[in-house]
Design a protein around this motif. Structure first.
Motif, short mmCIF file in Angstrom:
data_model
loop_
_atom_site.label_atom_id
_atom_site.label_comp_id
_atom_site.label_asym_id
_atom_site.label_seq_id
_atom_site.Cartn_x
_atom_site.Cartn_y
_atom_site.Cartn_z
N LEU A 188 18.21 -14.46 -2.61
CA LEU A 188 18.51 -13.16 -3.22
C LEU A 188 18.14 -12.02 -2.28
O LEU A 188 18.84 -11.01 -2.18
N THR A 189 17.04 -12.21 -1.55
CA THR A 189 16.61 -11.17 -0.59
C THR A 189 17.65 -11.05 0.52
O THR A 189 18.03 -9.93 0.91
N ALA A 190 18.14 -12.20 1.01
CA ALA A 190 19.13 -12.17 2.09
C ALA A 190 20.39 -11.42 1.61
O ALA A 190 21.00 -10.66 2.36
N VAL A 212 14.84 -11.89 -8.67
CA VAL A 212 15.57 -10.72 -8.18
C VAL A 212 14.59 -9.56 -7.94
O VAL A 212 14.61 -8.91 -6.88
N THR A 213 13.72 -9.34 -8.91
CA THR A 213 12.79 -8.21 -8.79
C THR A 213 11.86 -8.39 -7.59
O THR A 213 11.60 -7.44 -6.84
N LEU A 219 12.18 -5.86 -0.36
CA LEU A 219 13.07 -5.04 0.46
C LEU A 219 12.75 -3.55 0.37
O LEU A 219 13.42 -2.73 0.98
N GLY A 220 11.75 -3.23 -0.45
CA GLY A 220 11.31 -1.82 -0.52
C GLY A 220 12.14 -0.95 -1.44
O GLY A 220 12.12 0.28 -1.31
N PHE A 221 12.88 -1.55 -2.39
CA PHE A 221 13.60 -0.72 -3.37
C PHE A 221 12.57 0.08 -4.15
O PHE A 221 11.69 -0.51 -4.78
N PRO A 222 12.65 1.41 -4.15
CA PRO A 222 11.67 2.17 -4.94
C PRO A 222 11.92 1.96 -6.43
O PRO A 222 13.01 1.57 -6.84
N ARG A 223 10.89 2.22 -7.24
CA ARG A 223 10.97 1.96 -8.69
C ARG A 223 12.14 2.68 -9.34
O ARG A 223 12.77 2.16 -10.25
N ASP A 224 12.46 3.89 -8.89
CA ASP A 224 13.53 4.64 -9.55
C ASP A 224 14.92 4.13 -9.18
O ASP A 224 15.92 4.60 -9.71
N ARG A 225 14.99 3.12 -8.28
CA ARG A 225 16.30 2.51 -7.99
C ARG A 225 16.28 1.02 -8.38
O ARG A 225 17.06 0.23 -7.88
N ARG A 226 15.36 0.67 -9.29
CA ARG A 226 15.22 -0.73 -9.69
C ARG A 226 15.01 -0.78 -11.20
O ARG A 226 13.96 -0.47 -11.71
#
Ligand SMILES: Cc1cc2nc3c(=O)[nH]c(=O)nc-3n(C[C@H](O)[C@H](O)[C@H](O)COP(=O)(O)OP(=O)(O)OC[C@H]3O[C@@H](n4cnc5c(N)ncnc54)[C@H](O)[C@@H]3O)c2cc1C
Length: 363
Positions: A188-190, A212-213, A219-226
């Motif tokens: 999923l990370t790839a 997924v989370t 990958l550094g997705f910030p909380r407001d984009r997750r």
């Protein structure tokens, strides 16, 4: 106090797969405003029960708001009560009681690139978001959709049609457990690594959501984009007007309250507490919350039209952002540690932990 429920008529039942049915409801003109919704929101339905009077369950709308349609899609849960009742019993012409749309699993903007993850019945809110973004937005939509096998893929032909209609904006990747095994965090990370500036929405079985989370976090997705939506069954009864829930159901709800070791300690602060609330552009101020009841009940008594659904800390319909002061929650099954550290709280479970509290629903 209970939110007003409404009885809607079923106009169509669609057998999507062997174990998933879509149910389409007629919303009469006088209820159109009440039942207006945003892509990703859910309805709470009252499934009749001989044992408890009703079983309250949330089902995401799989239709898109601009279609004017109100459709939920219910997948049978093994040994489940409500999902099987719906799939076995509901036919065109039948009626069902329900609460208006609710929920915060919704894109704030449709003009951002979206990375959607659906697993099994978790496709339901996700396809509503995809349909809406493709029709009303302008950016790219990428969907990673995991299923057990080919026969269990809900909305296969709709997704193919959306893909053909928007070849430059919509990509669907189907992942079949029967062919590839369960998707691992590494896989999923790839995949997600190609889309690190997208806004992610995740819904599916718990292990899939965790994988997924974890990959999005890595990958550094910030909380407001997750964003994530958890599919759980409500233990309580937000309809409120059933005289007696069965002893079994009441005991279950109570046991839930005591079992969750993450629950916070009861508040020691007593009133009067000053409360300031920002909701839908309105500002409210009170100075007499005695701390004897949860904040939601206090606000309702004051005539504030505060959002809620389950009233049991199991959905996020009542979530607010604490700007000043603090509350403790009696029960929380939905907010993650990161949500809590950002100041998000469930108003239906909130008891005072400071003498002044300032919250907003617009966070
Ligand atoms: C926000 C949200 C959105 C959701 N969206 C969807 C969706 O789009 N599609 C989807 O398929 N699911 C969705 N769900 C999950 C859904 O709400 C249910 O959790 C799921 O359908 C399983 O419910 P169930 O009653 O079939 O199973 P269970 O909850 O596992 O059924 C067992 C429970 O029912 C009780 N029970 C057994 N018999 C009876 C009886 N006769 N009377 C009363 N209670 C009884 C038992 O005590 C036990 O607690 C969503 C959940 C949430 C929170």
């Amino acid at each position: 106090m209970a939110i007003e429920s409404h009885v809607l008529t079923v106009v169509d039942v669609i057998e999507e797969t062997a174990d998933a049915h879509s149910i389409v409801f007629d919303v009469p003109d006088e209820l159109r405003e009440t039942f207006a919704y945003t892509a990703g929101q859910f309805l709470t339905v009252a499934v009749p029960s001989d044992q408890t009077g009703l079983a309250a369950r949330c089902y995401s709308l799989s239709s898109a708001p601009h279609s004017g349609r109100h459709q939920i899609t219910v997948k049978r849960t093994v040994d489940g009560y409500a999902s099987n009742w719906i799939c076995d019993n509901l036919r065109a012409g039948d009626t069902l009681r329900m609460l208006p749309p609710s929920g915060i699993f919704t894109p704030k903007s449709l003009d951002v690139d979206l990375l959607l993850f659906g697993g099994g019945s978790g496709i339901t809110p996700v396809i509503s978001i995809a349909r809406t973004a493709l029709e009303k937005g302008s950016r790219k939509v990428v969907l990673f959709y995991a299923n057990r096998d080919e026969q269990s893929v809900i909305f296969r032909s709709e997704l193919a049609a959306l893909s053909s209609a928007h070849p430059d904006r919509f990509v669907v990747v189907h992942w079949l457990e029967s062919v590839q095994g369960l998707p691992s965090t590494e896989q999923l990370t790839a995949f997600a690594a190609y889309f690190t500036d997208y806004t992610a929405f995740v819904c599916g079985p718990a292990p899939y959501m965790k994988a997924v989370t974890d990959s999005l976090k890595a990958l550094g997705f910030p909380r407001d984009r997750r964003h994530q939506e958890k599919f759980v069954s409500l233990g309580g009864n937000p309809f409120g007007d059933v005289e007696e829930m069965s002893a079994a159901a009441a005991t279950l709800a109570e046991a839930d309250d005591h079992d969750d070791s993450d629950d916070e300690a009861p508040s020691a602060v007593t009133g009067p507490i000053t409360v300031e609330v920002e909701l839908d552009g309105e500002h409210y101020s009170f100075d007499d919350w005695q701390g004897d009841k949860p904040l939601l009940e206090f606000l309702e008594e004051k005539g504030v039209d505060a959002p809620f659904s389950c009233r049991a800390g199991q959905c996020s319909a009542c979530a607010c952002l604490v700007l000043e002061g603090e509350v403790t929650m009696k029960h929380n099954e939905i907010l993650e540690a990161e949500d809590l550290s950002e100041g998000i709280r469930l108003v239906c479970q909130s008891m005072p932990a400071s003498e002044k509290l300032r919250i907003t629903y617009n966070g």
